[in-house]
Design a protein around this motif. Structure first.
Motif, PDB file in Angstrom:
ATOM      1  N   ASN A 155       2.632  -2.790 -12.417  1.00 53.88           N
ATOM      2  CA  ASN A 155       1.962  -3.176 -11.092  1.00 53.88           C
ATOM      3  C   ASN A 155       2.629  -2.704  -9.722  1.00 53.88           C
ATOM      4  N   VAL A 156       3.900  -2.482  -9.780  1.00 51.99           N
ATOM      5  CA  VAL A 156       4.582  -1.863  -8.847  1.00 51.99           C
ATOM      6  C   VAL A 156       3.945  -0.593  -8.620  1.00 51.99           C
ATOM      7  N   LYS A 157       4.089   0.248  -9.528  1.00 50.09           N
ATOM      8  CA  LYS A 157       3.799   1.607  -9.573  1.00 50.09           C
ATOM      9  C   LYS A 157       2.192   1.527  -9.319  1.00 50.09           C
ATOM     10  N   LYS A 158       1.408   0.888  -9.558  1.00 52.67           N
ATOM     11  CA  LYS A 158      -0.100   0.982  -9.281  1.00 52.67           C
ATOM     12  C   LYS A 158      -0.134   0.685  -7.753  1.00 52.67           C
ATOM     13  N   ASP A 230      -5.429  -0.761   7.611  1.00 47.43           N
ATOM     14  CA  ASP A 230      -4.455  -2.192   8.475  1.00 47.43           C
ATOM     15  C   ASP A 230      -4.491  -3.435   7.825  1.00 47.43           C
ATOM     16  N   SER A 231      -5.605  -3.710   6.860  1.00 51.52           N
ATOM     17  CA  SER A 231      -5.742  -4.968   6.286  1.00 51.52           C
ATOM     18  C   SER A 231      -4.582  -5.577   5.735  1.00 51.52           C
ATOM     19  N   MET A 232      -4.189  -6.816   6.216  1.00 52.96           N
ATOM     20  CA  MET A 232      -3.037  -7.314   5.569  1.00 52.96           C
ATOM     21  C   MET A 232      -3.642  -8.362   4.266  1.00 52.96           C
ATOM     22  N   HIS A 233      -3.492  -7.671   2.898  1.00 59.99           N
ATOM     23  CA  HIS A 233      -4.058  -8.189   1.847  1.00 59.99           C
ATOM     24  C   HIS A 233      -3.229  -9.168   1.184  1.00 59.99           C
ATOM     25  N   CYS A 234      -1.841  -9.151   1.479  1.00 61.33           N
ATOM     26  CA  CYS A 234      -0.913 -10.181   0.912  1.00 61.33           C
ATOM     27  C   CYS A 234       0.211 -10.542   2.171  1.00 61.33           C
ATOM     28  N   VAL A 235       0.348 -11.964   2.330  1.00 53.29           N
ATOM     29  CA  VAL A 235       1.261 -12.383   3.258  1.00 53.29           C
ATOM     30  C   VAL A 235       2.345 -13.358   2.584  1.00 53.29           C
ATOM     31  N   ALA A 256      -5.392  -7.369  -2.768  1.00 55.22           N
ATOM     32  CA  ALA A 256      -4.049  -7.587  -3.404  1.00 55.22           C
ATOM     33  C   ALA A 256      -3.837  -7.486  -4.885  1.00 55.22           C
ATOM     34  N   TYR A 257      -4.469  -8.564  -5.431  1.00 51.81           N
ATOM     35  CA  TYR A 257      -4.093  -8.878  -7.147  1.00 51.81           C
ATOM     36  C   TYR A 257      -4.840  -7.493  -7.619  1.00 51.81           C
ATOM     37  N   GLU A 258      -5.600  -6.894  -7.047  1.00 50.00           N
ATOM     38  CA  GLU A 258      -6.430  -5.676  -7.949  1.00 50.00           C
ATOM     39  C   GLU A 258      -5.266  -4.561  -7.932  1.00 50.00           C
ATOM     40  N   LEU A 259      -4.551  -4.503  -6.812  1.00 49.01           N
ATOM     41  CA  LEU A 259      -3.832  -3.287  -6.639  1.00 49.01           C
ATOM     42  C   LEU A 259      -2.089  -3.737  -6.868  1.00 49.01           C
ATOM     43  N   PHE A 264       4.561  -5.920  -6.209  1.00 49.08           N
ATOM     44  CA  PHE A 264       5.133  -4.950  -5.158  1.00 49.08           C
ATOM     45  C   PHE A 264       5.872  -5.800  -3.977  1.00 49.08           C
ATOM     46  N   ALA A 265       5.494  -6.621  -3.571  1.00 48.48           N
ATOM     47  CA  ALA A 265       6.031  -7.223  -2.407  1.00 48.48           C
ATOM     48  C   ALA A 265       7.316  -8.166  -2.696  1.00 48.48           C
ATOM     49  N   ASP A 266       7.404  -8.664  -4.035  1.00 50.25           N
ATOM     50  CA  ASP A 266       8.612  -9.205  -4.341  1.00 50.25           C
ATOM     51  C   ASP A 266       9.562  -8.434  -4.899  1.00 50.25           C
ATOM     52  N   CYS A 267       9.467  -7.336  -5.579  1.00 44.16           N
ATOM     53  CA  CYS A 267      10.219  -6.177  -6.180  1.00 44.16           C
ATOM     54  C   CYS A 267      10.853  -5.694  -4.831  1.00 44.16           C
ATOM     55  N   LYS A 268      10.102  -5.311  -3.799  1.00 43.98           N
ATOM     56  CA  LYS A 268      10.915  -4.622  -2.772  1.00 43.98           C
ATOM     57  C   LYS A 268      11.536  -5.582  -1.812  1.00 43.98           C
TER      58      LYS A 268
END
Length: 338
Positions: A155-158, A230-235, A256-259, A264-268
């Motif tokens: 998911n992170v790579k996606k 610029d859309s915030m898809h996950c906050v 956000a779910y699709e991508l 990605f956010a939690d991993c980073k």
């Protein structure tokens, strides 16, 4: 107020905060949290528990706004902070706290278990234990490498392939976008699992609380966009202090779910916090609805450990409502059987 060997002193917030770093404390008893959640009619309260001349425990919370007929409760979001994992001291502290609450004329004592520092279950006459769990990523170097699942890595790579970017902000306007995304997540889970829940899941937690936490710098926004969008898809809204982090709120839309943006956010963030010397990243607890299993797998996939935590509640402490205590006990028995 004294109970056996423990004495409870009510002190001012600034005095109470002194020496707090010597204790293992939950972020949810920090002065910043308590002042942020205090609404109209609530009274913040800061307590030092002493044995002899030594402060052996600290706790803070709210004397809640009076309810019609039922009066005030004393609400704490976590156990007293202790210097060491000591079940006997915890029990003595809660016993003294129960006496203190009774002396203040409060109707009930409620001690939750958010960001609980020890997996200790209290055993105090007059207090009823409850359990839940939290998922905590240990960020200390001596803990070794954090083990991300293969699915998380995919998911992170996606997300990276689609140009995902994680940014942080203290902009108050993000509270509106977070509110929208929390409701979007609610609708998605409701359609999938058929269950309703309050996205602001803690007592006194709401949009204004988020703004208060942002202002007193306990809270921080993180958000995901993509290159050229610029859309915030996950906050995410995290509370951070003294090397501790708790993921308080997170909302995502369909993109956000699709991508794979939540992964990605939690991993980073885990990488960022670890590189900055933080101790742990608490991903929060289970929902206990039909989707709880999937949520648990998601949190474990980020290298988190499941931690069992405990809180306590009392029955009614004042007459005439103490007469209803047998009914409360019956409800507890039925819930346990369920």
């Amino acid at each position: 107020m004294s109970s056996k060997s423990i004495t409870v002193f009510e002190v001012e917030s600034a005095e109470w905060k002194t020496g707090l770093d010597r204790f293992h404390y939950s972020l949810f008893i920090s002065p910043e949290w308590v002042h942020a959640v205090a609404g109209d009619g609530d009274v913040p309260i800061f307590l030092d528990l002493t044995e002899g001349d030594e402060i052996v425990a600290k706790i803070s919370g709210l004397i809640t706004k009076p309810k019609p007929l039922l009066g005030r409760d004393m609400l704490f979001y976590a156990y007293p902070a202790l210097q060491n994992e000591d079940g006997e001291l915890l029990n003595k502290s809660l016993w003294a706290l129960l006496d203190f609450v009774r002396s203040k004329g409060c109707m009930r004592l409620i001690v939750a278990s958010y960001d609980q520092q020890f997996s200790l279950e209290a055993n105090v006459k007059g207090l009823y234990s409850n359990s839940r769990c939290e998922y905590v990523v240990n960020l200390r170097p001596e803990h070794g490498d954090i083990k991300f699942s293969q699915n998380l890595k995919r998911n992170v790579k996606k997300a990276e392939k689609n140009g995902a970017i994680l940014e942080e902000s203290a902009d108050r306007l993000l509270a509106d976008r977070l509110h929208e995304l929390l409701n979007s997540t609610l609708e998605k889970r409701k359609s999938k699992y058929g269950t309703e829940y309050n996205p602001y899941y803690l007592p006194r937690l709401g949009k204004q609380t988020v703004l208060n936490l942002l202002e007193n710098k306990l809270g921080r926004f993180y958000f995901c966009t993509t290159t050229g969008d610029d859309s915030m898809h996950c906050v995410l809204f995290n509370i951070e202090r003294d090397g501790k982090v708790f993921n308080l709120l997170v909302g995502s839309d369909e993109v956000a779910y699709e991508l794979g943006m939540p992964a990605f956010a939690d991993c980073k963030l885990i990488e960022k916090y670890r590189n900055s010397g933080f101790k742990y990243y608490n991903l929060g607890g289970a929902t206990w609805d039909a989707g709880s299993g999937g949520l648990e797998r998601s949190k474990l996939s980020k290298g988190a450990d499941r931690i069992d935590v405990y809180g306590v509640t009392s029955n009614f402490l004042q007459y005439p409502f103490r007469l209803l205590n047998p009914l409360l006990n019956m409800v507890r028995v039925l819930r346990k059987k369920k």
